[in-house]
Design a protein around this motif. Structure first.
Motif, PDB file in Angstrom:
ATOM      1  N   ARG A  68      -9.610 -31.545  16.502  1.00  0.00           N
ATOM      2  CA  ARG A  68     -10.091 -32.912  16.305  1.00  0.00           C
ATOM      3  C   ARG A  68      -9.124 -33.877  16.985  1.00  0.00           C
ATOM      4  NH1 ARG A  68      -9.257 -36.865  12.477  1.00  0.00           N
ATOM      5  NH2 ARG A  68      -7.789 -35.579  11.347  1.00  0.00           N
ATOM      6  N   CYS A  69      -9.673 -34.958  17.534  1.00  0.00           N
ATOM      7  CA  CYS A  69      -8.853 -35.989  18.176  1.00  0.00           C
ATOM      8  C   CYS A  69      -9.194 -37.351  17.600  1.00  0.00           C
ATOM      9  CB  CYS A  69      -9.073 -36.013  19.686  1.00  0.00           C
ATOM     10  SG  CYS A  69      -8.471 -34.567  20.548  1.00  0.00           S
ATOM     11  N   ASP A  70      -8.160 -38.180  17.423  1.00  0.00           N
ATOM     12  CA  ASP A  70      -8.392 -39.577  17.058  1.00  0.00           C
ATOM     13  C   ASP A  70      -7.881 -40.449  18.205  1.00  0.00           C
ATOM     14  OD1 ASP A  70      -5.649 -39.589  16.751  1.00  0.00           O
ATOM     15  OD2 ASP A  70      -5.689 -39.717  14.568  1.00  0.00           O
ATOM     16  N   ALA A  71      -7.517 -41.675  17.939  1.00  0.00           N
ATOM     17  CA  ALA A  71      -7.157 -42.616  19.007  1.00  0.00           C
ATOM     18  C   ALA A  71      -5.916 -42.199  19.787  1.00  0.00           C
ATOM     19  CB  ALA A  71      -6.956 -44.011  18.424  1.00  0.00           C
ATOM     20  N   GLU A  72      -4.907 -41.657  19.117  1.00  0.00           N
ATOM     21  CA  GLU A  72      -3.642 -41.362  19.797  1.00  0.00           C
ATOM     22  C   GLU A  72      -3.237 -39.900  19.775  1.00  0.00           C
ATOM     23  OE1 GLU A  72      -0.543 -43.885  18.378  1.00  0.00           O
ATOM     24  OE2 GLU A  72      -1.699 -45.705  18.691  1.00  0.00           O
ATOM     25  N   THR A  73      -3.651 -39.138  18.770  1.00  0.00           N
ATOM     26  CA  THR A  73      -3.220 -37.751  18.650  1.00  0.00           C
ATOM     27  C   THR A  73      -4.408 -36.826  18.456  1.00  0.00           C
ATOM     28  OG1 THR A  73      -2.938 -37.939  16.259  1.00  0.00           O
ATOM     29  CG2 THR A  73      -0.993 -38.374  17.616  1.00  0.00           C
ATOM     30  N   CYS A  74      -4.164 -35.582  18.751  1.00  0.00           N
ATOM     31  CA  CYS A  74      -5.130 -34.525  18.479  1.00  0.00           C
ATOM     32  C   CYS A  74      -4.478 -33.540  17.525  1.00  0.00           C
ATOM     33  CB  CYS A  74      -5.537 -33.814  19.763  1.00  0.00           C
ATOM     34  SG  CYS A  74      -6.510 -34.825  20.885  1.00  0.00           S
ATOM     35  N   THR A  75      -5.274 -32.923  16.698  1.00  0.00           N
ATOM     36  CA  THR A  75      -4.762 -31.935  15.751  1.00  0.00           C
ATOM     37  C   THR A  75      -5.489 -30.623  15.972  1.00  0.00           C
ATOM     38  OG1 THR A  75      -6.329 -32.653  14.071  1.00  0.00           O
ATOM     39  CG2 THR A  75      -4.129 -33.628  13.998  1.00  0.00           C
ATOM     40  N   GLY A  76      -4.827 -29.566  15.551  1.00  0.00           N
ATOM     41  CA  GLY A  76      -5.412 -28.244  15.674  1.00  0.00           C
ATOM     42  C   GLY A  76      -4.525 -27.217  15.001  1.00  0.00           C
ATOM     43  N   SER A  77      -4.928 -25.963  15.115  1.00  0.00           N
ATOM     44  CA  SER A  77      -4.159 -24.886  14.488  1.00  0.00           C
ATOM     45  C   SER A  77      -3.213 -24.264  15.513  1.00  0.00           C
ATOM     46  CB  SER A  77      -5.112 -23.831  13.933  1.00  0.00           C
ATOM     47  OG  SER A  77      -5.899 -23.299  14.979  1.00  0.00           O
ATOM     48  N   PHE A  78      -2.063 -23.844  15.005  1.00  0.00           N
ATOM     49  CA  PHE A  78      -1.021 -23.265  15.853  1.00  0.00           C
ATOM     50  C   PHE A  78      -0.930 -21.781  15.589  1.00  0.00           C
ATOM     51  CE2 PHE A  78       3.443 -21.897  16.241  1.00  0.00           C
ATOM     52  CZ  PHE A  78       3.651 -22.143  17.589  1.00  0.00           C
ATOM     53  N   ALA A  79      -0.990 -20.991  16.646  1.00  0.00           N
ATOM     54  CA  ALA A  79      -0.796 -19.539  16.562  1.00  0.00           C
ATOM     55  C   ALA A  79       0.460 -19.191  17.339  1.00  0.00           C
ATOM     56  CB  ALA A  79      -2.006 -18.819  17.141  1.00  0.00           C
ATOM     57  N   PRO A  80       1.461 -18.584  16.670  1.00  0.00           N
ATOM     58  CA  PRO A  80       2.715 -18.271  17.372  1.00  0.00           C
ATOM     59  C   PRO A  80       2.525 -17.180  18.418  1.00  0.00           C
ATOM     60  CG  PRO A  80       2.738 -17.343  15.171  1.00  0.00           C
ATOM     61  CD  PRO A  80       1.479 -18.144  15.280  1.00  0.00           C
ATOM     62  N   ALA A  81       3.375 -17.219  19.438  1.00  0.00           N
ATOM     63  CA  ALA A  81       3.298 -16.241  20.528  1.00  0.00           C
ATOM     64  C   ALA A  81       3.916 -14.905  20.135  1.00  0.00           C
ATOM     65  CB  ALA A  81       3.986 -16.785  21.774  1.00  0.00           C
ATOM     66  N   ASN A  82       4.832 -14.925  19.177  1.00  0.00           N
ATOM     67  CA  ASN A  82       5.461 -13.673  18.743  1.00  0.00           C
ATOM     68  C   ASN A  82       5.594 -13.682  17.220  1.00  0.00           C
ATOM     69  OD1 ASN A  82       7.577 -15.445  18.267  1.00  0.00           O
ATOM     70  ND2 ASN A  82       8.698 -14.835  20.105  1.00  0.00           N
ATOM     71  N   ASP A  83       6.165 -12.613  16.670  1.00  0.00           N
ATOM     72  CA  ASP A  83       6.283 -12.484  15.215  1.00  0.00           C
ATOM     73  C   ASP A  83       7.319 -13.430  14.616  1.00  0.00           C
ATOM     74  OD1 ASP A  83       4.373 -10.541  15.288  1.00  0.00           O
ATOM     75  OD2 ASP A  83       5.810  -8.890  15.468  1.00  0.00           O
ATOM     76  N   ALA A  84       8.171 -14.018  15.426  1.00  0.00           N
ATOM     77  CA  ALA A  84       9.227 -14.896  14.907  1.00  0.00           C
ATOM     78  C   ALA A  84       8.686 -16.229  14.402  1.00  0.00           C
ATOM     79  CB  ALA A  84      10.288 -15.144  15.974  1.00  0.00           C
ATOM     80  N   GLY A  85       7.558 -16.653  14.913  1.00  0.00           N
ATOM     81  CA  GLY A  85       6.991 -17.939  14.517  1.00  0.00           C
ATOM     82  C   GLY A  85       6.068 -17.806  13.321  1.00  0.00           C
ATOM     83  N   LYS A  95      -2.565 -37.117  22.501  1.00  0.00           N
ATOM     84  CA  LYS A  95      -3.921 -37.005  23.033  1.00  0.00           C
ATOM     85  C   LYS A  95      -3.942 -36.981  24.557  1.00  0.00           C
ATOM     86  CE  LYS A  95      -8.514 -38.956  22.842  1.00  0.00           C
ATOM     87  NZ  LYS A  95      -9.357 -40.004  22.310  1.00  0.00           N
ATOM     88  N   SER A  96      -2.985 -37.593  25.206  1.00  0.00           N
ATOM     89  CA  SER A  96      -3.024 -37.689  26.665  1.00  0.00           C
ATOM     90  C   SER A  96      -2.754 -36.361  27.370  1.00  0.00           C
ATOM     91  CB  SER A  96      -2.037 -38.744  27.149  1.00  0.00           C
ATOM     92  OG  SER A  96      -0.748 -38.433  26.709  1.00  0.00           O
TER      93      SER A  96
END
Length: 170
Positions: A68-85, A95-96
């Motif tokens: 989802r995006c609003d006027a200045e920021t977008c939000t979403g889910s984060f999936a880590p690249a490795n097991d450490a995250g 947003k830009s």
């Protein structure tokens, strides 16, 4: 052998010429300081984001899927690249740096926050946009105040090139 004539300038004229020379030197020193201040401010404001985009080793990295995006920021889910995250259900990004919902971006998490920064060439160049603006402003001071037009053209074209490449990659 011809006799050369020697003309002596009076003390008032010599003092006037010295004062004018000092004014020119003072102007150049002052404007060089303004250029240095502009460039330093550009680096300073860029570094807050650039350090996370460039120096990703040891940081939590992964992908964000824009929901989802609003006027200045977008939000979403984060999936880590490795097991450490750790997986995060909601992170925010400027947003830009994104175009549409559903887009997946490579990002790094700012430590201690739920804010992410785009990595890769697009993220690095975007982080240095304030410095590109400082280059453009400095070019005007170098051309107009210091009367160094060729140098100003180089500085200005570097700023324009950096901005152009950044917006092509985004």
């Amino acid at each position: 052998m011809a006799k050369t004539m020697r003309i002596r300038r009076g003390p008032v004229r010599r003092a006037g010429e010295s004062a004018y020379g000092l004014l020119l030197v003072g102007r150049n020193v002052l404007l060089s300081g303004v250029v240095l201040l502009l460039l330093t401010a550009g680096v300073w404001s860029s570094w807050n984001t650039a350090q996370h985009a460039m120096l990703t080793k040891g940081r939590e990295r992964g992908t964000v899927t824009i929901a989802r995006c609003d006027a200045e920021t977008c939000t979403g889910s984060f999936a880590p690249a490795n097991d450490a995250g750790t997986e995060r259900p909601k992170v925010s990004i400027d947003k830009s740096v994104t175009h549409k919902t559903g887009e997946r971006l490579l990002v790094a998490v700012k430590p201690g926050t739920n804010e992410v920064v785009r990595t890769g060439w697009a993220g690095i160049l975007y982080a240095w946009v304030p410095f590109a603006g400082a280059l453009l402003l400095s070019a005007l001071v170098v051309a107009g105040g210091l009367r160094m037009r060729r140098t100003a053209w180089v500085i200005g074209l570097l700023g324009v090139a950096q901005l152009g490449v950044t917006f092509l990659l985004l």
